[in-house]
Design a protein around this motif. Structure first.
Motif, PDB file in Angstrom:
ATOM      1  N   PHE A 175      -4.446   0.945   6.969  1.00  0.00           N
ATOM      2  CA  PHE A 175      -4.146  -0.464   6.667  1.00  0.00           C
ATOM      3  C   PHE A 175      -3.479  -1.226   7.810  1.00  0.00           C
ATOM      4  O   PHE A 175      -3.431  -2.456   7.777  1.00  0.00           O
ATOM      5  N   ALA A 176      -2.954  -0.526   8.798  1.00  0.00           N
ATOM      6  CA  ALA A 176      -2.345  -1.199   9.959  1.00  0.00           C
ATOM      7  C   ALA A 176      -2.493  -0.300  11.181  1.00  0.00           C
ATOM      8  O   ALA A 176      -1.509   0.256  11.686  1.00  0.00           O
ATOM      9  N   PRO A 177      -3.723  -0.122  11.666  1.00  0.00           N
ATOM     10  CA  PRO A 177      -3.958   0.842  12.753  1.00  0.00           C
ATOM     11  C   PRO A 177      -3.208   0.522  14.049  1.00  0.00           C
ATOM     12  O   PRO A 177      -3.001   1.414  14.864  1.00  0.00           O
ATOM     13  N   ASN A 178      -2.788  -0.733  14.239  1.00  0.00           N
ATOM     14  CA  ASN A 178      -2.073  -1.097  15.465  1.00  0.00           C
ATOM     15  C   ASN A 178      -0.555  -1.067  15.284  1.00  0.00           C
ATOM     16  O   ASN A 178       0.178  -1.553  16.149  1.00  0.00           O
ATOM     17  N   ALA A 179      -0.092  -0.522  14.189  1.00  0.00           N
ATOM     18  CA  ALA A 179       1.346  -0.497  13.917  1.00  0.00           C
ATOM     19  C   ALA A 179       2.057   0.433  14.894  1.00  0.00           C
ATOM     20  O   ALA A 179       1.503   1.426  15.357  1.00  0.00           O
ATOM     21  N   PHE A 180       3.300   0.090  15.180  1.00  0.00           N
ATOM     22  CA  PHE A 180       4.172   0.959  15.966  1.00  0.00           C
ATOM     23  C   PHE A 180       5.110   1.643  14.986  1.00  0.00           C
ATOM     24  O   PHE A 180       5.660   0.999  14.096  1.00  0.00           O
ATOM     25  N   PHE A 181       5.296   2.958  15.124  1.00  0.00           N
ATOM     26  CA  PHE A 181       6.234   3.628  14.224  1.00  0.00           C
ATOM     27  C   PHE A 181       7.023   4.679  14.976  1.00  0.00           C
ATOM     28  O   PHE A 181       6.610   5.176  16.011  1.00  0.00           O
ATOM     29  N   SER A 182       8.184   4.994  14.418  1.00  0.00           N
ATOM     30  CA  SER A 182       9.012   6.079  14.939  1.00  0.00           C
ATOM     31  C   SER A 182       9.534   6.878  13.754  1.00  0.00           C
ATOM     32  O   SER A 182       9.663   6.357  12.651  1.00  0.00           O
ATOM     33  N   VAL A 183       9.825   8.149  14.014  1.00  0.00           N
ATOM     34  CA  VAL A 183      10.242   9.073  12.958  1.00  0.00           C
ATOM     35  C   VAL A 183      11.469   9.834  13.420  1.00  0.00           C
ATOM     36  O   VAL A 183      11.539  10.264  14.571  1.00  0.00           O
ATOM     37  N   GLU A 184      12.440   9.994  12.522  1.00  0.00           N
ATOM     38  CA  GLU A 184      13.651  10.769  12.824  1.00  0.00           C
ATOM     39  C   GLU A 184      13.990  11.657  11.637  1.00  0.00           C
ATOM     40  O   GLU A 184      13.787  11.267  10.484  1.00  0.00           O
ATOM     41  N   ASP A 185      14.538  12.833  11.931  1.00  0.00           N
ATOM     42  CA  ASP A 185      15.038  13.694  10.861  1.00  0.00           C
ATOM     43  C   ASP A 185      16.328  13.115  10.304  1.00  0.00           C
ATOM     44  O   ASP A 185      17.123  12.527  11.032  1.00  0.00           O
ATOM     45  N   VAL A 186      16.526  13.319   9.013  1.00  0.00           N
ATOM     46  CA  VAL A 186      17.727  12.852   8.321  1.00  0.00           C
ATOM     47  C   VAL A 186      18.447  14.077   7.784  1.00  0.00           C
ATOM     48  O   VAL A 186      17.834  14.934   7.144  1.00  0.00           O
ATOM     49  N   LYS A 187      19.747  14.166   8.038  1.00  0.00           N
ATOM     50  CA  LYS A 187      20.504  15.332   7.564  1.00  0.00           C
ATOM     51  C   LYS A 187      20.854  15.211   6.090  1.00  0.00           C
ATOM     52  O   LYS A 187      20.714  16.153   5.325  1.00  0.00           O
ATOM     53  N   HIS A 188      21.334  14.041   5.675  1.00  0.00           N
ATOM     54  CA  HIS A 188      21.718  13.832   4.279  1.00  0.00           C
ATOM     55  C   HIS A 188      21.105  12.541   3.771  1.00  0.00           C
ATOM     56  O   HIS A 188      20.990  11.566   4.511  1.00  0.00           O
ATOM     57  N   VAL A 189      20.730  12.534   2.503  1.00  0.00           N
ATOM     58  CA  VAL A 189      20.196  11.340   1.868  1.00  0.00           C
ATOM     59  C   VAL A 189      20.658  11.346   0.419  1.00  0.00           C
ATOM     60  O   VAL A 189      20.773  12.411  -0.199  1.00  0.00           O
ATOM     61  N   SER A 190      20.956  10.167  -0.116  1.00  0.00           N
ATOM     62  CA  SER A 190      21.470  10.128  -1.486  1.00  0.00           C
ATOM     63  C   SER A 190      20.369  10.453  -2.489  1.00  0.00           C
ATOM     64  O   SER A 190      20.465  11.394  -3.239  1.00  0.00           O
ATOM     65  N   ARG A 211       5.380  14.902   3.492  1.00  0.00           N
ATOM     66  CA  ARG A 211       4.550  13.730   3.189  1.00  0.00           C
ATOM     67  C   ARG A 211       4.157  12.948   4.444  1.00  0.00           C
ATOM     68  O   ARG A 211       3.540  11.899   4.351  1.00  0.00           O
ATOM     69  N   TRP A 212       4.523  13.460   5.622  1.00  0.00           N
ATOM     70  CA  TRP A 212       4.254  12.741   6.860  1.00  0.00           C
ATOM     71  C   TRP A 212       2.778  12.392   7.015  1.00  0.00           C
ATOM     72  O   TRP A 212       2.426  11.255   7.332  1.00  0.00           O
ATOM     73  N   GLN A 213       1.885  13.348   6.792  1.00  0.00           N
ATOM     74  CA  GLN A 213       0.459  13.085   7.017  1.00  0.00           C
ATOM     75  C   GLN A 213      -0.066  12.037   6.048  1.00  0.00           C
ATOM     76  O   GLN A 213      -0.871  11.177   6.425  1.00  0.00           O
ATOM     77  N   GLU A 214       0.386  12.086   4.811  1.00  0.00           N
ATOM     78  CA  GLU A 214      -0.011  11.090   3.821  1.00  0.00           C
ATOM     79  C   GLU A 214       0.399   9.689   4.278  1.00  0.00           C
ATOM     80  O   GLU A 214      -0.391   8.732   4.220  1.00  0.00           O
ATOM     81  N   LEU A 215       1.633   9.552   4.754  1.00  0.00           N
ATOM     82  CA  LEU A 215       2.116   8.262   5.229  1.00  0.00           C
ATOM     83  C   LEU A 215       1.325   7.805   6.454  1.00  0.00           C
ATOM     84  O   LEU A 215       0.913   6.648   6.542  1.00  0.00           O
ATOM     85  N   ALA A 216       1.083   8.707   7.394  1.00  0.00           N
ATOM     86  CA  ALA A 216       0.337   8.357   8.608  1.00  0.00           C
ATOM     87  C   ALA A 216      -1.073   7.893   8.266  1.00  0.00           C
ATOM     88  O   ALA A 216      -1.589   6.951   8.876  1.00  0.00           O
ATOM     89  N   ASP A 217      -1.701   8.526   7.260  1.00  0.00           N
ATOM     90  CA  ASP A 217      -3.054   8.126   6.856  1.00  0.00           C
ATOM     91  C   ASP A 217      -3.069   6.699   6.312  1.00  0.00           C
ATOM     92  O   ASP A 217      -3.974   5.916   6.618  1.00  0.00           O
ATOM     93  N   VAL A 218      -2.061   6.359   5.494  1.00  0.00           N
ATOM     94  CA  VAL A 218      -1.988   5.001   4.940  1.00  0.00           C
ATOM     95  C   VAL A 218      -1.773   3.990   6.059  1.00  0.00           C
ATOM     96  O   VAL A 218      -2.438   2.940   6.109  1.00  0.00           O
ATOM     97  N   VAL A 219      -0.859   4.291   6.983  1.00  0.00           N
ATOM     98  CA  VAL A 219      -0.586   3.373   8.088  1.00  0.00           C
ATOM     99  C   VAL A 219      -1.838   3.197   8.950  1.00  0.00           C
ATOM    100  O   VAL A 219      -2.211   2.072   9.303  1.00  0.00           O
ATOM    101  N   ASN A 220      -2.511   4.285   9.275  1.00  0.00           N
ATOM    102  CA  ASN A 220      -3.708   4.195  10.115  1.00  0.00           C
ATOM    103  C   ASN A 220      -4.837   3.424   9.436  1.00  0.00           C
ATOM    104  O   ASN A 220      -5.628   2.763  10.102  1.00  0.00           O
ATOM    105  N   GLU A 237       0.838  -1.207   0.000  1.00  0.00           N
ATOM    106  CA  GLU A 237       0.000   0.000   0.000  1.00  0.00           C
ATOM    107  C   GLU A 237       0.876   1.260   0.000  1.00  0.00           C
ATOM    108  O   GLU A 237       0.580   2.222  -0.704  1.00  0.00           O
ATOM    109  N   LEU A 238       1.955   1.239   0.780  1.00  0.00           N
ATOM    110  CA  LEU A 238       2.861   2.395   0.800  1.00  0.00           C
ATOM    111  C   LEU A 238       3.526   2.576  -0.564  1.00  0.00           C
ATOM    112  O   LEU A 238       3.685   3.706  -1.037  1.00  0.00           O
TER     113      LEU A 238
END
Length: 195
Positions: A156-171, A145-154, A114-115
């Motif tokens: 299709f998997a409302p009991n999921a555990f998630f954590s979020v961290e900022d990333v300084k660099h990404v390829s 895109r955080w809210q979009e991702l949270a909506d999909v998780v809620n 789904e993601l």
């Protein structure tokens, strides 16, 4: 310069001026810290200059009026309000990239598909949790895109555990994958050179 500014402000309004100037300087400081953590050196440098300039003007005025306790209250109140407003502005700017870790029971393994349907790049790792086998989903996406991702998780998997961290660099993330078509500047340079 500070003397000229404060000569235009009636003495009764100086605490109010200090309060709002402090809100401005602390809000700028909060945004500057966000820019530093994300590696935006130029923007952080400019905001740092403005922040300290405002701070010096405020402190100079306080030292010229040490007997006015309202200036101290205004300074402290402006600092507190500036933190709140700065955090609010930073949240609304939604700059940067984040990594999302989502842990789901294996019966919710369809969450990864789904993601992906919503254009998130997902890596799935099998794991073992307290109550049995789980899937750990990793995805990196722009903060907006955080809210979009949270909506999909809620959904299709409302009991999921998630954590979020900022990333300084990404390829590369989905939006940054180079397309076959060159950007505007490259096309303009080729036209200039006659390529």
């Amino acid at each position: 310069m500070s003397l000229l500014i404060f000569e235009l402000v009636p003495a009764a309004l100086v605490p109010l001026f200090i309060f709002f100037a402090r809100i401005l300087d602390v809000s700028i400081g909060t945004i500057r810290i966000m820019f530093v953590s994300k590696g935006f050196r130029g923007k952080a440098t400019i905001l740092g200059f403005i922040e300290v300039l405002i701070w010096i003007i405020i402190v100079a005025q306080i030292f010229q009026n040490l007997d006015n306790w309202l200036n101290y209250i205004a300074y402290a109140g402006g600092f507190a309000a500036g933190n709140f407003i700065g955090m609010y502005i930073e949240e609304k700017m939604k700059m940067g990239v984040q990594i999302y870790r989502i842990i789901v029971n294996q019966e919710n393994s369809h969450l990864a598909e789904e993601l992906m349907k919503h254009d998130f790049r997902v890596t799935v790792v099998d794991g073992k949790g307290k109550f049995g086998p789980v899937n750990v989903l990793f995805t990196v996406a722009k903060r907006k895109r955080w809210q979009e991702l949270a909506d999909v998780v809620n959904e299709f998997a409302p009991n999921a555990f998630f954590s979020v961290e900022d990333v300084k660099h990404v390829s590369l993330i989905g939006e940054d994958v180079p397309s076959g078509r060159p950007d505007v500047w490259t096309r303009m340079l080729k036209l200039k050179k006659g390529v």
